[in-house]
Write a protein that holds these residues in place. Structure first.
Motif, PDB file in Angstrom:
ATOM      1  N   HIS A 197      -4.325   3.910   4.989  1.00 51.40           N
ATOM      2  CA  HIS A 197      -3.816   2.939   4.006  1.00 51.40           C
ATOM      3  C   HIS A 197      -4.576   3.063   2.701  1.00 51.40           C
ATOM      4  O   HIS A 197      -5.791   2.991   2.679  1.00 51.40           O
ATOM      5  CB  HIS A 197      -3.935   1.518   4.570  1.00 51.40           C
ATOM      6  CG  HIS A 197      -3.079   1.300   5.777  1.00 51.40           C
ATOM      7  ND1 HIS A 197      -3.506   1.567   7.049  1.00 51.40           N
ATOM      8  CD2 HIS A 197      -1.793   0.878   5.885  1.00 51.40           C
ATOM      9  CE1 HIS A 197      -2.525   1.311   7.898  1.00 51.40           C
ATOM     10  NE2 HIS A 197      -1.471   0.893   7.215  1.00 51.40           N
TER      11      HIS A 197
ATOM     12  N   HIS B 163       0.832  -1.217   0.000  1.00 55.00           N
ATOM     13  CA  HIS B 163       0.000   0.000   0.000  1.00 55.00           C
ATOM     14  C   HIS B 163       0.862   1.261   0.000  1.00 55.00           C
ATOM     15  O   HIS B 163       2.046   1.204   0.338  1.00 55.00           O
ATOM     16  CB  HIS B 163      -0.905   0.016   1.243  1.00 55.00           C
ATOM     17  CG  HIS B 163      -0.136  -0.043   2.535  1.00 55.00           C
ATOM     18  ND1 HIS B 163       0.158  -1.226   3.176  1.00 55.00           N
ATOM     19  CD2 HIS B 163       0.432   0.936   3.296  1.00 55.00           C
ATOM     20  CE1 HIS B 163       0.854  -0.974   4.271  1.00 55.00           C
ATOM     21  NE2 HIS B 163       1.044   0.335   4.361  1.00 55.00           N
TER      22      HIS B 163
ATOM     23  N   HIS C 114       4.852   0.406  -0.262  1.00 55.18           N
ATOM     24  CA  HIS C 114       5.672  -0.641   0.344  1.00 55.18           C
ATOM     25  C   HIS C 114       4.929  -1.966   0.413  1.00 55.18           C
ATOM     26  O   HIS C 114       3.745  -2.033   0.670  1.00 55.18           O
ATOM     27  CB  HIS C 114       6.176  -0.235   1.725  1.00 55.18           C
ATOM     28  CG  HIS C 114       5.197   0.525   2.566  1.00 55.18           C
ATOM     29  ND1 HIS C 114       4.772   1.802   2.249  1.00 55.18           N
ATOM     30  CD2 HIS C 114       4.541   0.198   3.706  1.00 55.18           C
ATOM     31  CE1 HIS C 114       3.912   2.213   3.159  1.00 55.18           C
ATOM     32  NE2 HIS C 114       3.733   1.257   4.052  1.00 55.18           N
TER      33      HIS C 114
ATOM     34  N   HIS D 181       0.541   5.087   1.896  1.00 54.32           N
ATOM     35  CA  HIS D 181      -0.264   5.658   2.974  1.00 54.32           C
ATOM     36  C   HIS D 181      -1.256   6.650   2.366  1.00 54.32           C
ATOM     37  O   HIS D 181      -0.950   7.340   1.385  1.00 54.32           O
ATOM     38  CB  HIS D 181       0.632   6.311   4.030  1.00 54.32           C
ATOM     39  CG  HIS D 181       1.388   5.279   4.830  1.00 54.32           C
ATOM     40  ND1 HIS D 181       2.580   5.508   5.443  1.00 54.32           N
ATOM     41  CD2 HIS D 181       1.065   3.971   5.095  1.00 54.32           C
ATOM     42  CE1 HIS D 181       2.982   4.403   6.052  1.00 54.32           C
ATOM     43  NE2 HIS D 181       2.083   3.452   5.839  1.00 54.32           N
TER      44      HIS D 181
ATOM     45  N   TYR E 282      10.270  -0.099   9.887  1.00 57.44           N
ATOM     46  CA  TYR E 282      10.100  -1.540  10.094  1.00 57.44           C
ATOM     47  C   TYR E 282      11.311  -2.048  10.881  1.00 57.44           C
ATOM     48  O   TYR E 282      12.450  -1.660  10.605  1.00 57.44           O
ATOM     49  CB  TYR E 282      10.077  -2.290   8.758  1.00 57.44           C
ATOM     50  CG  TYR E 282       8.775  -2.235   7.983  1.00 57.44           C
ATOM     51  CD1 TYR E 282       7.655  -1.566   8.460  1.00 57.44           C
ATOM     52  CD2 TYR E 282       8.684  -2.886   6.759  1.00 57.44           C
ATOM     53  CE1 TYR E 282       6.468  -1.546   7.728  1.00 57.44           C
ATOM     54  CE2 TYR E 282       7.508  -2.868   6.022  1.00 57.44           C
ATOM     55  CZ  TYR E 282       6.404  -2.193   6.510  1.00 57.44           C
ATOM     56  OH  TYR E 282       5.243  -2.179   5.784  1.00 57.44           O
TER      57      TYR E 282
ATOM     58  N   GLU F 243       7.385   5.464   7.660  1.00 53.86           N
ATOM     59  CA  GLU F 243       7.191   4.289   8.514  1.00 53.86           C
ATOM     60  C   GLU F 243       8.551   3.654   8.798  1.00 53.86           C
ATOM     61  O   GLU F 243       9.467   3.756   7.976  1.00 53.86           O
ATOM     62  CB  GLU F 243       6.279   3.293   7.778  1.00 53.86           C
ATOM     63  CG  GLU F 243       5.932   2.065   8.564  1.00 53.86           C
ATOM     64  CD  GLU F 243       4.636   1.403   8.054  1.00 53.86           C
ATOM     65  OE1 GLU F 243       4.077   1.846   7.035  1.00 53.86           O
ATOM     66  OE2 GLU F 243       4.202   0.451   8.701  1.00 53.86           O
TER      67      GLU F 243
HETATM   68 ZN    ZN Z   1       2.472   1.202   5.740  1.00 51.64          ZN
END
Ligand code: ZN
Ligand code: S6P
Length: 192
Positions: free
Chosen positions: A161, A91, A139, A93, A102, A100
Motif C-alpha cells: 500500500h 491508496h 482507489h 498499490h 471489491y 483488486e
Molecule cells: Zn487496495
C-alpha cells in the motif's frame, strides 16, 4: 510444491457485518486523516467533539507473496465532515500493477478510481456489487448512505500500500451532499 502459509492463521469473517472475531481491525478516526477533508473547520470540530470513527478494516493475515491472494473486509461508517461524506484515505498499490476486486456486502457507497496520468472514474456500490480496481489505479471508498458500508477486498499478496501519493495529491474529486444527494465535485486542492 509446498506453501509456507499456516492455514490456522487465516481468518474468517461474518459476511453480514465484515467483522472477524479472530483479528484486530485497523481503525481510522477523523484525527487520523484531518487534512484529507476539504472543510478544516468542520474536521477540527469533529475531532474536538469526540473524534468519531470513520472506518475500520481487517487484513485477514495472508502472507505477502506474489503467489498468495490477500483479502480483507472494510467498513466505512455513515457520517460527514462538513458536507463531505466519510471516506477511506485511499491508496495506490506499492506494486502499481496489482489489481483488486471489491465485493459489496452491506450498505451503499462509491468507489473512486484515478490514475497518476489524470484519468478518473467512480462507480456506485451496494450489496452484491462486484467492482474491479484495474492495475495502477488509485482507489478510495466513500459511504454515501446512512448505514455501515461494508465490502470484501481481494488482491495479490505482494500488492502493498502506497498512502503517501494520495496524501500528497489528494483525489481529483470529492463526494459531497448537495440537497441530500451524494454528488461528485472537483477537488480544488487536487495536485497532479
Ligand atoms: Zn487496495
Ligand atoms: C486493500 C483494500 C482495502 C483498504 C481499506 C481501507 O488493498 O483496498 O481493504 O485497505 O478499504 O482503505 P485504505 O485506503 O485506508 O487502505
Amino acid at each position: 510444491m509446498s506453501t509456507q502459509t499456516d492455514l490456522s492463521t487465516i481468518a474468517d469473517f461474518d459476511p453480514g457485518t465484515g467483522v472477524s472475531s479472530t483479528r484486530e481491525p485497523i481503525r481510522r478516526r477523523v484525527s487520523d486523516m484531518q487534512a484529507y477533508y476539504a472543510d478544516q473547520e468542520a474536521a477540527a470540530a469533529a475531532v474536538a467533539g469526540g473524534d468519531p470513527l470513520v472506518y475500520e478494516y481487517y487484513d485477514m493475515g495472508v502472507q505477502s507473496t506474489s503467489g498468495d491472494v490477500a483479502y480483507g473486509t472494510s467498513t466505512t461508517f455513515p457520517g460527514k465532515v462538513g458536507d463531505e461524506y466519510f471516506m477511506t484515505k485511499g491508496h495506490y498499490h506499492q506494486v502499481r500493477d496489482r489489481a483488486e476486486v471489491y465485493f459489496g456486502l452491506k450498505g451503499h457507497g462509491m468507489l473512486l478510481l484515478q490514475t497518476e496520468e489524470g484519468a478518473f472514474t467512480a462507480t456506485e456500490m451496494g450489496p452484491g456489487t462486484v467492482a474491479y480496481v484495474p492495475p495502477c489505479w488509485g482507489h478510495r471508498t466513500v459511504n454515501t448512505g446512512d448505514e455501515d458500508f461494508v465490502f470484501l477486498a481481494v488482491y495479490p499478496g505482494d500488492a502493498g500500500h502506497d498512502y503517501g501519493s494520495i496524501e500528497t495529491t489528494g483525489f481529483a474529486r470529492r463526494v459531497v451532499g448537495v440537497d441530500g444527494t451524494p454528488t461528485l465535485t472537483d477537488n480544488a486542492e487536487f495536485a497532479r
